[in-house]
Enzyme design. Structure first.
Site, mmCIF file in Angstrom:
data_model
loop_
_atom_site.group_PDB
_atom_site.id
_atom_site.type_symbol
_atom_site.label_atom_id
_atom_site.label_comp_id
_atom_site.label_asym_id
_atom_site.label_seq_id
_atom_site.Cartn_x
_atom_site.Cartn_y
_atom_site.Cartn_z
ATOM 1 C CB CYS A 1 6.200 -7.164 -1.160
ATOM 2 S SG CYS A 1 7.364 -6.895 -2.466
ATOM 3 C CD GLU A 2 5.038 -13.448 -5.070
ATOM 4 O OE1 GLU A 2 4.808 -14.385 -4.288
ATOM 5 O OE2 GLU A 2 4.631 -13.433 -6.243
ATOM 6 C CG HIS A 3 7.337 -8.556 -6.951
ATOM 7 N ND1 HIS A 3 6.257 -7.820 -7.381
ATOM 8 C CD2 HIS A 3 7.180 -9.792 -7.468
ATOM 9 C CE1 HIS A 3 5.483 -8.575 -8.129
ATOM 10 N NE2 HIS A 3 6.020 -9.776 -8.200
ATOM 11 C CG HIS A 4 10.752 -5.089 -3.858
ATOM 12 N ND1 HIS A 4 9.489 -4.945 -4.387
ATOM 13 C CD2 HIS A 4 11.603 -4.515 -4.747
ATOM 14 C CE1 HIS A 4 9.567 -4.310 -5.544
ATOM 15 N NE2 HIS A 4 10.826 -4.037 -5.790
ATOM 16 C CB CYS B 1 8.836 -2.575 -2.176
ATOM 17 S SG CYS B 1 7.155 -2.951 -2.675
ATOM 18 C CG HIS C 1 2.800 -2.498 -0.951
ATOM 19 N ND1 HIS C 1 2.917 -3.790 -1.407
ATOM 20 C CD2 HIS C 1 1.473 -2.262 -0.832
ATOM 21 C CE1 HIS C 1 1.706 -4.319 -1.557
ATOM 22 N NE2 HIS C 1 0.817 -3.403 -1.219
ATOM 23 C CD GLN D 1 -2.919 -4.471 -1.151
ATOM 24 O OE1 GLN D 1 -1.884 -3.815 -1.140
ATOM 25 N NE2 GLN D 1 -4.110 -3.917 -1.088
HETATM 26 ZN ZN ZN Z 1 7.498 -5.002 -3.508
#
Ligand code: ZN
Length: 185
Positions: A76-79, A147, A145, A117
């Site tokens: 995941c590119e956010h976390h 995260c 996920h 995703q």
């Molecule tokens: Zn994430």
């Protein structure tokens, strides 16, 4: 191309940032290990989806082809934490089919990089549509996920489902229904 030296430098800095001793035994090789690992888990950025989907076979078949339960691991590119699960790809051939292992390779191209995703699902559908030119494509992804499960709201086992429809699948609701039925959804 992954710059291994930069990744190593960043990992050392991260370790210092979280208060670790970068010189202790267990961590000495860690920056190097992580740099090599990123070469693999972000390796999709160096793969050529066009080449993967270019090996096709002529067919008279006009029924749906479904490749289900393609296991994938992405980040995941956010976390920068893993998300993983299964991708199901269906398409209606228009004179050509592709080797089934190629669909799994196509998933790898978009999974092995920093991702969302929703975007991954869309990109897989677009790639099949563009390079195989079928009458229609439908892709459904179900994933867990990290995260969501090891931090924040901590909901282990919860799954995120996304799907993308193109061509005939978009126009004909019955095709979507039979796709869901074949998946047991
Ligand atoms: Zn994430």
């Amino acid at each position: 191309m992954i710059d291994q030296e930069k990744v190593k430098e960043a990992v050392r800095l991260l370790l210092k940032g979280i208060g670790e001793d970068t010189g202790r035994e267990g961590l000495i090789e860690t920056p190097d290990r992580i740099a090599r690992m990123y070469g693999e888990i972000c390796g999709g950025m160096e793969m050529d989806v066009k080449e993967i989907l270019s090996k096709t076979f002529v067919t008279e078949k006009t029924e749906m082809v479904l490749e289900k339960d393609i296991v994938f691991y992405s980040m995941c590119e956010h976390h920068m934490l893993p998300f993983f699960g299964k991708v199901h790809i269906a398409y209606i051939p228009d004179g050509r089919i592709v080797g089934l292992s190629k669909l799994a390779r196509c998933v790898e191209v978009y999974a092995k990089r920093l991702q969302l995703q929703e975007r991954m699902t869309e990109q897989i559908a677009e790639a099949v549509m563009e390079h195989l030119s079928p009458k229609g494509v439908m892709v459904l992804t179900e994933a867990e996920h990290m995260c969501m499960t090891m931090r924040g709201i901590k909901k282990p086992g919860s799954k995120t489902v996304t799907y993308a429809v193109k061509g005939a699948f978009r126009e004909d609701a019955r095709l979507q229904e039979s796709f869901f039925r074949l998946l047991g959804i």
